[in-house]
Design an enzyme around this catalytic site. Structure first.
Site, PDB file in Angstrom:
ATOM      1  N   GLU A 362       0.863  -1.177   0.000  1.00  0.00           N
ATOM      2  CA  GLU A 362       0.000   0.000   0.000  1.00  0.00           C
ATOM      3  C   GLU A 362       0.900   1.227   0.000  1.00  0.00           C
ATOM      4  OE1 GLU A 362      -4.057   1.498   2.297  1.00  0.00           O
ATOM      5  OE2 GLU A 362      -3.110  -0.395   2.807  1.00  0.00           O
ATOM      6  N   GLU A 646      -2.427   1.284  13.426  1.00  0.00           N
ATOM      7  CA  GLU A 646      -3.557   1.650  12.573  1.00  0.00           C
ATOM      8  C   GLU A 646      -4.882   1.435  13.282  1.00  0.00           C
ATOM      9  OE1 GLU A 646      -5.311   0.477   8.139  1.00  0.00           O
ATOM     10  OE2 GLU A 646      -3.976  -0.915   9.177  1.00  0.00           O
TER      11      GLU A 646
END
Length: 774
Positions: A362, A646
């Protein structure tokens, strides 16, 4: 209520270009090595021998850039120490070039310049394994360079040669494979490409640099491999020293965490191979670090195949923001570690652009993460040029209808056949175009970034208005559809049998509709756009009234009765006066009923503690901030985190990984709480009427549970420092201001308040004392 966006766009569009382009009369050609076989294959170089009758007496400059990544060598010596050059931009907007004084590397007579090329962001894999994009910005690696000392001594053109490198394959997600037995030699010519020289701009921010290397804190055997714990999760790479026979190989895997039984676990890397391999040439002591990739990791697992021995290994953190610009410390060690974790996550993800994470398939410039963290980013680092550069790409990726991309640089914009619909326009993500410029203005005091971004701001708020044809934003739950929003992403709901209240997508979108419109009106006022400012203020007021009508009951209870709704509404003054007391009571009860556990996600979390503090609910703020359960900031610290997670529940209490398909242990967004520590707890509030630290508003919020607090920041005027200490219920607050800065006491008329020198303070040291209210 309509807003004439064309006027703003026409008046200001001409000004934007002069901030994004700097002319240089390039005569060199962009040349591609004909030895190159395409993406994912052995890397190539371009090179040229040249003669100098004598070395020029003045500086000799090498101006160089590439499609892909490059590393330049002059007479066999590496030029500069910048990493991952030329950097990452929307390459169809701009490609950076670097300039180096190479006078000391030249000699009279024969010289040679080589430029080694890797796939980099330009053409290695972007996006995740379900929809990978290769050759995103082009399928030809290439280089452009000029050597000049008043006049051009050498430039890239069709006369150069090319050949293959020891880098057998490289990629941002792949890692790097290096075979030291391969000796570069010229085997092919080059091709001069058609190239628009207007794309070339001087590097718009500081280069990526190495930080001080870290040695393993602990190492242990894992079967035939060795695992090394460097004690810190970071965006980094391994540098190793090895001896052995030619053909022996060292392979290095990376991971952020260990499983409950200390097993090596990097499932959360998903489709990113994220490995290094090094094949020895057998010529004594060999040292290797990758040229064209980096990783996010704390642990490295090293496999040796054949007759070789690793004699030294170190982690080398890398970042675009190497210099610390601020800090906070208090009497709770876990809070101090949380601040350090935030610093490390910023360093790890501020590598050319503000990425979400440095490890998995990502590593994209998500606008939502950058938006909520922008204020903290500017407190902890000099982020001015870094975020200004990023905003130029965000504006370039903005859609014609005004929607701002979910991430930038945005591969989906260039490959719509792979990504149907539109990956743009989400609540909190698109608002990066208003919030980040505003934070840059507050911290650095420069109007240029507002002027550059204002037309894009207007397009964005027009887009939001269009979604509902009015103030209430009509959202869409389908990914890629117009009006899609992430909402309060990863908002915890507690027990799934009786989940806690969560904000609805349309309510979150309408809240941010107001935030962005209000900011745009302030920007218009600063820029002297009087008519635009008036129209935007009217529109913001319409949103305020519509929000109250739609989402506030006559009792003062917000429609979704959740922490995010209350926090954002209170922080941005969206609660009417007649509902203030009732809404405050509902907010308090919601926090207390949650047992002081966080009930906010990406967009609500940065507002939660500032809102509680603004309302005078310091008891709640302290309990929420210092709670040690999940979800909570200090839970992750107690679990051994060395960077920001996260997800609130990224690890279970037993250490098992939660949902490895979407789980990063180095994600800076929730570290935005450090802005509250600097501005709320330490009391260093930026003054929008006197930006750039010309004047501060001093209003410390004393949390006795912290014991004491100290904060500092290196502003454009110099270092400002503040601290408070407690003696019983007596507070002593000390403030030190540099020349060029003023501060005004804004903490109210507290019991026994004593202001040395008065309420307005100039450069120097000041002491303020008061008594805590009961």
């Amino acid at each position: 209520m309509g807003l004439d966006t064309l006027t703003a766009a026409k008046d200001l569009a001409a000004n934007v270009e002069r901030f994004t382009k700097t002319e240089r009369a390039w005569t060199a050609q962009m040349i591609a090595p004909l030895s190159d076989a395409g993406q994912g294959t052995q890397a190539s170089f371009v090179g040229r021998d040249f003669e100098l009758g004598k070395v020029p007496s003045g500086p000799v400059w090498l101006h160089v850039s590439a499609q892909g990544l490059y590393r330049a060598f002059l007479n066999g010596v590496r030029v500069g120490d910048d990493l991952l050059t030329p950097g990452w931009t929307c390459y169809d907007r701009a490609i950076a070039y670097q300039s180096y004084d190479v006078s000391g590397l030249l000699k009279a007579g024969a010289n040679r310049l080589e430029i080694w090329l890797g796939d980099g962001w330009y053409r290695s894999q972007m996006m995740w394994k379900a929809a990978p994009v290769f050759n995103c910005w082009g399928d030809r690696i290439a280089a452009i360079a000029e050597l000049e000392a008043g006049s051009v001594l050498l430039k890239t053109d069709a006369s150069w040669e090319s050949g293959l490198l020891p880098v057998m394959r490289s990629g941002i997600y792949w890692g790097e494979d290096f075979d030291a037995r391969v000796v570069p030699k010229a085997t092919h010519r080059v091709e001069a490409l058609g190239f628009d020289h207007a794309l070339l701009v001087p590097h718009e921010t500081g280069p990526v640099k190495e930080l001080t290397p870290l040695l393993p804190l602990e190492s242990w055997a894992d079967g035939s491999a060795m695992v090394h714990d460097f004690g810190q999760n970071a965006g980094a790479y391994i540098r190793l020293t090895v001896e052995g026979a030619a053909g022996a190989k060292v392979r290095i895997e990376h991971s952020e965490i260990l499983g409950p039984g200390r097993e090596f676990d990097n499932r959360n890397y998903r489709g990113a191979r994220a490995e290094l391999t090094y094949v020895l040439n057998g010529q004594g002591v060999e040292t290797y670090a990758p040229m064209f990739s980096f990783f996010g990791f704390r642990y490295a697992r090293v496999h040796v195949e054949g007759a070789a021995k690793v004699t030294a290994i170190e982690m080398v953190p890398v970042t675009s923001v190497p210099d610390l610009a601020g800090g906070f410390e208090c009497g709770v060690p876990q809070v101090n570690r949380l601040v350090l974790n935030t610093i490390w996550s910023q360093r790890s993800n501020f590598i050319e652009i503000p990425t979400d994470c440095p490890q998995r398939d990502e590593r994209l410039g998500w606008t939502g993460d950058a938006q909520v963290f922008a204020g903290t980013a500017c407190w902890l680092a000099d982020a001015e040029t870094f975020l200004t550069k990023y905003l130029r790409d965000v504006r370039h990726d903005q859609r014609p209808n005004g929607a701002v991309p979910h991430f930038s640089p945005d591969p989906t914009r260039l490959h719509p056949e792979q990504f149907p619909g539109d990956w743009a326009g989400s609540t909190g993500w698109g608002d990066a175009i208003t919030v980040i410029p505003w934070q840059l203005y507050l911290h650095y005091g420069k109007v240029d970034v507002l002027r550059e971004s204002f037309p894009a701001m207007v397009k964005w708020v027009d887009y939001l208005w269009s979604l509902g044809n009015g103030p209430i934003v009509q959202t869409n739950s389908r990914w890629g559809a117009q009006g899609f929003t992430f909402g309060d992403w990863l908002q915890p709901v507690g027990d799934n049998r009786t989940p806690r209240p969560t904000i609805a997508a349309d309510c979150a979108a309408t809240l941010y509709h107001f935030i962005s419109t209000d900011l745009a009106s302030k920007v218009a006022t600063i820029l002297g756009e009087t008519a635009q400012a008036r129209a935007l203020r009217e529109r913001a007021e319409a949103i305020r009234l519509a929000f109250a009508h739609e989402y506030i009951a006559p009792s003062g209870r917000l429609a979704h009765n959740d922490q995010t709704s209350y926090a954002l509404a209170f922080l941005h003054d969206l609660i009417p006066a007649e509902h203030m007391d009732a809404a405050k009571a509902y907010f308090r009860k919601e926090v207390e009923d949650a047992d002081y556990l966080i009930g906010t996600g990406f967009i609500g979390t940065p507002a939660l503690l500032p809102a509680l503090t603004k309302l005078g609910m310091l008891d709640l703020a302290a309990k929420v901030f210092l709670n040690r359960k999940v979800p909570g900031w200090l839970f992750q610290v107690d679990m051994g985190a060395t960077s920001i997670w996260e997800r609130w529940d990224a690890l279970a209490p037993d250490g098992s990984i939660y949902d490895p398909d979407m789980n990063s242990y180095n994600h800076y967004a929730y570290g935005a709480v450090c802005q509250w520590l600097m501005e709320g707890v330490a009391g260093l509030t930026l003054d929008a009427d006197h930006p750039g630290f010309d004047r501060l508003l001093i209003a410390p919020k004393i949390l006795p549970e912290l014991g004491h607090a100290k904060a500092w920041h290196n502003s454009r005027h110099g270092r400002v420092a503040a601290e408070w200490a407690l003696n019983g219920n007596k507070v002593t607050y000390r403030l030190t201001l540099p020349a060029g800065m003023q501060a005004v006491w804004a903490g109210g008329d507290l019991p026994d308040l004593q202001l040395s020198g008065g309420a307005t303070m100039g450069p120097g040291s000041h002491e303020i004392t008061f008594t805590l209210k009961n």
